[in-house]
Design an enzyme around this catalytic site. Structure first.
Site, PDB file in Angstrom:
ATOM      1  N   LYS A  67       0.477  -1.201  -0.377  1.00 44.09           N
ATOM      2  CA  LYS A  67       0.252  -0.167   0.405  1.00 44.09           C
ATOM      3  C   LYS A  67       1.142   0.684   0.108  1.00 44.09           C
ATOM      4  O   LYS A  67       0.609   2.527  -0.556  1.00 44.09           O
ATOM      5  CB  LYS A  67      -1.061  -0.029   0.922  1.00 44.09           C
ATOM      6  CG  LYS A  67      -1.660   1.054   0.775  1.00 44.09           C
ATOM      7  CD  LYS A  67      -2.731   0.587   2.566  1.00 44.09           C
ATOM      8  CE  LYS A  67      -3.555   1.903   2.973  1.00 44.09           C
ATOM      9  NZ  LYS A  67      -4.751   2.305   2.315  1.00 44.09           N
ATOM     10  N   GLU A 115     -19.691  10.697   8.554  1.00 40.70           N
ATOM     11  CA  GLU A 115     -18.522   9.527   9.814  1.00 40.70           C
ATOM     12  C   GLU A 115     -17.322  10.023   9.896  1.00 40.70           C
ATOM     13  O   GLU A 115     -16.609   8.487   9.864  1.00 40.70           O
ATOM     14  CB  GLU A 115     -19.094   8.340   8.452  1.00 40.70           C
ATOM     15  CG  GLU A 115     -20.713   7.941   8.166  1.00 40.70           C
ATOM     16  CD  GLU A 115     -20.951   7.654   7.331  1.00 40.70           C
ATOM     17  OE1 GLU A 115     -20.036   6.457   7.004  1.00 40.70           O
ATOM     18  OE2 GLU A 115     -22.270   6.684   6.453  1.00 40.70           O
ATOM     19  N   GLY A 131     -23.048   8.377   2.369  1.00 40.30           N
ATOM     20  CA  GLY A 131     -22.822   8.550   4.154  1.00 40.30           C
ATOM     21  C   GLY A 131     -20.893   8.827   4.159  1.00 40.30           C
ATOM     22  O   GLY A 131     -22.001   9.900   4.740  1.00 40.30           O
ATOM     23  N   TRP A 170     -18.466  -9.348   6.740  1.00 43.63           N
ATOM     24  CA  TRP A 170     -17.002  -9.117   6.414  1.00 43.63           C
ATOM     25  C   TRP A 170     -15.953  -8.570   7.521  1.00 43.63           C
ATOM     26  O   TRP A 170     -15.121  -7.977   8.118  1.00 43.63           O
ATOM     27  CB  TRP A 170     -16.543  -6.826   6.117  1.00 43.63           C
ATOM     28  CG  TRP A 170     -17.753  -7.375   4.656  1.00 43.63           C
ATOM     29  CD1 TRP A 170     -17.916  -8.205   3.757  1.00 43.63           C
ATOM     30  CD2 TRP A 170     -17.518  -5.987   4.541  1.00 43.63           C
ATOM     31  NE1 TRP A 170     -17.910  -7.165   2.625  1.00 43.63           N
ATOM     32  CE2 TRP A 170     -17.918  -6.193   2.624  1.00 43.63           C
ATOM     33  CE3 TRP A 170     -17.502  -4.444   4.836  1.00 43.63           C
ATOM     34  CZ2 TRP A 170     -17.912  -5.085   1.722  1.00 43.63           C
ATOM     35  CZ3 TRP A 170     -18.055  -3.526   3.783  1.00 43.63           C
ATOM     36  CH2 TRP A 170     -18.149  -4.021   2.675  1.00 43.63           C
ATOM     37  N   HIS A 192     -14.125   4.502  -6.401  1.00 40.72           N
ATOM     38  CA  HIS A 192     -13.044   4.582  -6.567  1.00 40.72           C
ATOM     39  C   HIS A 192     -12.001   5.082  -7.715  1.00 40.72           C
ATOM     40  O   HIS A 192     -10.841   4.390  -8.056  1.00 40.72           O
ATOM     41  CB  HIS A 192     -13.795   3.198  -6.749  1.00 40.72           C
ATOM     42  CG  HIS A 192     -14.242   2.398  -5.443  1.00 40.72           C
ATOM     43  ND1 HIS A 192     -15.389   2.671  -5.591  1.00 40.72           N
ATOM     44  CD2 HIS A 192     -13.883   1.977  -4.697  1.00 40.72           C
ATOM     45  CE1 HIS A 192     -16.231   2.279  -4.514  1.00 40.72           C
ATOM     46  NE2 HIS A 192     -15.415   1.767  -4.061  1.00 40.72           N
ATOM     47  N   GLU A 221     -24.464   0.663  -7.388  1.00 39.57           N
ATOM     48  CA  GLU A 221     -23.625   1.119  -8.878  1.00 39.57           C
ATOM     49  C   GLU A 221     -23.987   1.372  -9.622  1.00 39.57           C
ATOM     50  O   GLU A 221     -24.504   0.604  -9.872  1.00 39.57           O
ATOM     51  CB  GLU A 221     -22.086   0.527  -8.027  1.00 39.57           C
ATOM     52  CG  GLU A 221     -21.003   0.047  -9.031  1.00 39.57           C
ATOM     53  CD  GLU A 221     -21.106   0.465 -10.280  1.00 39.57           C
ATOM     54  OE1 GLU A 221     -21.335   0.676 -11.366  1.00 39.57           O
ATOM     55  OE2 GLU A 221     -22.110  -1.016 -10.679  1.00 39.57           O
TER      56      GLU A 221
END
Length: 727
Positions: free
Chosen positions: A18, A457, A405, A534, A666, A637
């Protein structure tokens, strides 16, 4: 007796993957530094294999996604050798569609194949094998590649598949010096039509003579297994944990003596240690039926964190029961030792656990689930009546605008959350910072002119982790990261005990946000199926019962939001389709309890508008189950699929309100108003305009404010334009 492992996490023990790739995107890492860092990461991965197992693949490492790599290998997209062009396919303005990899939480890029013209354009497998001169070259097989791609006519599947075979022949011939080639064919475990089985047999009867092929299947059973027995293959990998039918076939039909059975006995998708003695007994029962057995994971290990070793804060009784990817390799070594009559004492220590604590179990929770009646899974009024009440209460315009959100999580906010968790920032200071961000978000949305607002959030690290932290029965790792797609990571919680909500989880932030505006602010919750999918879930209770425990906790939160005056509540269920079994025969049983779990969680008052959100899922085949959820509004989506998903809702005759996503969150690209308008106009062609919402594809947490502002400004302009034209 040999051991074989594959799919070891590419993330790295320190999340190097990453850091390197995102650093390159940000201009902080040069191309040379990226290449050197990835070489070191690959050496770390191969070193983990070498230390514990006999055989493993090489070439698994990808810059973003192995399916994209295979599309470039096969010439579906031009291979220029430029990283900028590669990443444009992954995350640029014309990026490929993302969807779930089988029924996991990994997302892959879906190749779009306009014609059956393939060529060996980039021999990545050969390059990786020549660089290391060890292991088995890794290749995604032709059936899986084509079955998981799109863009070709369904009736032309055979012609496209046959056009692939000469390219695979050239590829396999270039790798024929390897002891074996790892050929990933997980699509064999799907429902495979008879005509596809004939194509597979014909293809591998030819390809198997060009090089030694190790055909790997996983996640479920192969429904046509005996038809593979006479093919010229080195071996077959079978999932014996999640595909019990494989075991039944082996007992009934045996296994060819001239092939290796790669027996998947160690779980690659959950974290509970393998019972080594039980696994040993399974192998010994198979021995009379087969010639040569290699023991392996039941599926790729990239669904697990790298290692449990540094997890110092886990309860000892829990940590002693866990095995991540590195520990799975050790289990293979220990199991091999047991089968060879060695390491009895070490294996005994591996499966010796402290007693669980009393807090793992809550009898009142189980009693509440047991007492559920059919009425507990129904809303109090039918949808038409609910819609009438909600319209009168909310008074929203045509094409109401909202977001899914979350708003961008800045580096400052992430650092503050870390400091708060480490005790370096006081609760008061952290709360003040969260409230400041909520104020900014409400002001921002009102300036834009959005119709239904969100609080942003900012206090949430992850849509599952946030709720799991506030529910009893979950545990959390410090470094248990896994990849979701590209470089995007998340830390799955470990659901080890009965689930109980000791106090409200979201009320404080939502009420503060609502106090700042006269417009409705959505209560934002994660649904029971996504919390289940998840997380790493306990195995001592049926999933259905665990789902109902989660649903009751979410229902309690919905009730508290309603009592506090919140008019709109969203329960996100992006994993609803993902969690479905791979075999259609098992769908009715799964969806029966999955739908009930959502309906139990979402049992709101008729006047409360209940939203749900799903993204990057194949909706075509599950529309009756989506309708059965009985949500008032669903957002989906629709950007990377170019609005194609709307056809599924049209065919179903979907009668609820729907928000087709018009902004691909994304990708860093800012969509043009024209592109957003095109999606909405397509929606208007197939759905009543009175039921269409305008929103992004998903939450905006991973985007930057400089991307979000112009995108949402354009989105609101398009909605207003359509109101003026069609209102």
């Amino acid at each position: 007796m040999r051991t074989y492992a594959y799919g070891y996490p590419r993330l790295g023990s320190r999340r190097q993957y990453k850091t390197l790739i995102e650093g390159f995107w940000q201009g902080k890492v040069t191309e040379a530094e990226l290449e050197e860092g990835l070489r070191a990461l690959e050496e770390e991965r191969l070193g983990a294999y070498r230390a514990q197992v006999d055989h493993y693949p090489v070439g698994e490492l990808s810059l973003y996604d192995p399916m994209l790599d295979m599309a470039l290998v096969l010439g579906v997209y031009p291979w220029t050798g430029r990283l900028e062009d590669y990443f444009a396919l992954a995350r640029g303005e014309g990026a490929l569609e993302l969807t779930k990899w089988f029924n996991t939480n990994y997302h892959y890029l879906v190749p779009e194949i306009p014609s059956p013209r393939f060529r060996l354009a980039w021999n990545k497998p050969l390059k990786a094998w020549e660089a290391h001169k060890e292991g088995f070259p890794y290749v995604i097989g032709p059936y899986t590649f084509l079955r998981l791609s799109k863009g070709y006519p369904e009736e032309a599947f055979g012609a496209y598949f046959q056009a692939l075979i000469p390219v695979y022949e050239e590829l396999f011939q270039s790798l024929s010096g390897a002891e074996a080639i790892h050929v990933d064919e997980p699509a064999f475990v799907l429902d495979v039509p008879e005509e596809h089985v004939a194509l597979i047999r014909e293809a591998y009867a030819h390809l198997g003579r060009k090089a030694p092929l190790l055909l790997m299947t996983y996640y479920e059973a192969v429904g046509f297994l005996p038809t593979l027995y006479d093919l010229p293959l080195k071996g077959l990998g079978l999932d014996l944990l999640h595909g019990p039918q494989n075991l039944e076939t082996l007992r009934r039909e045996g296994f060819p003596r001239d092939k290796v059975l790669v027996a998947g006995l160690v779980d690659g998708r959950n974290v509970w240690k393998t019972d080594l003695r039980r696994a040993k007994a399974q192998v010994e029962a198979l021995r009379p039926l087969v010639g040569e057995i290699w023991i392996s994971p039941a599926g790729p290990l990239y669904h697990l964190p790298v290692t449990v070793e540094p997890e110092a804060k886990l309860e000892p009784a829990l940590k002693a029961r866990l095995a991540f990817a590195k520990e799975r390799l050790k289990e293979l070594r220990l199991l091999k030792g047991l089968l060879l009559g060695e390491g009895e004492e070490e294996a005994h220590r591996w499966n010796a656990y402290p007693e669980p604590g009393a807090h793992w179990y809550h009898p009142e929770v189980r009693a509440r689930v047991k007492a559920l009646s059919p009425e507990d899974f129904e809303r109090e009024a039918p949808y038409p009546e609910r819609r009438r009440r909600q319209e009168a209460r909310l008074r929203l315009p045509l094409f109401p605008t909202t977001t899914i959100g979350s708003f961008p999580q800045t580096e400052e906010m992430r650092k503050a959350r870390t400091a708060f968790r480490q005790g370096k920032l006081s609760p008061e200071a952290y709360q003040a910072l969260v409230r400041e961000r909520i104020r900014e978000a409400i002001r921002f949305q009102e300036e834009l002119g959005l119709d239904v607002l969100v609080h942003g959030e900012f206090e949430r690290s992850d849509m599952v982790e946030f709720f799991a932290e506030r529910l009893e029965g979950f545990a959390f790792t410090e470094g248990g990261w896994v990849l979701s797609y590209g470089t995007r990571v998340y830390r799955p919680p470990i659901l080890f005990g009965d689930v109980r909500r000791p106090r409200p989880m979201t009320l404080e932030e939502i009420l503060y946000a609502q106090s700042l505006t006269d417009k409705p602010v959505k209560g934002m919750l994660t649904g029971p199926i996504t919390l289940l999918a998840w997380s790493y879930v306990r195995e001592d209770l049926p999933l259905e019962e665990v789902a109902y425990q989660l649903a009751l906790a979410i229902q309690d939160e919905v009730r508290d939001l309603e009592e506090a005056g919140i008019l709109v509540v969203q329960i996100d269920e992006p994993a609803f389709r993902e969690k479905a079994p791979l075999k259609r025969r098992d769908w009715p049983a799964y969806f029966a309890w999955a739908v009930k779990a959502f309906r139990l969680a979402s049992r709101a008052r008729p006047e409360t508008q209940l939203h749900t959100h799903m993204c990057y899922s194949e909706f075509n085949e599950i529309m009756p189950y989506i309708e059965a959820l009985d949500a008032d509004v669903i957002s989906i989506e629709a950007t990377r699929s170019r609005g194609e998903v709307l056809e599924a809702f049209e065919r179903q005759g979907y009668t609820r309100e729907i928000g087709p996503g018009v902004y691909d969150v994304h990708s860093p690209a800012v969509p043009s108003p024209e592109a957003m308008e095109a999606i909405l106009r397509r929606a208007i062609q197939v759905l009543p305009k009175e039921g269409i919402w305008v929103n992004p594809d998903c939450g905006l947490k991973t985007r930057r404010w400089e991307e979000v502002r112009p995108a949402l400004e354009g989105m609101v302009r398009v909605a207003r334009k359509l109101r003026e034209e069609l209102g």
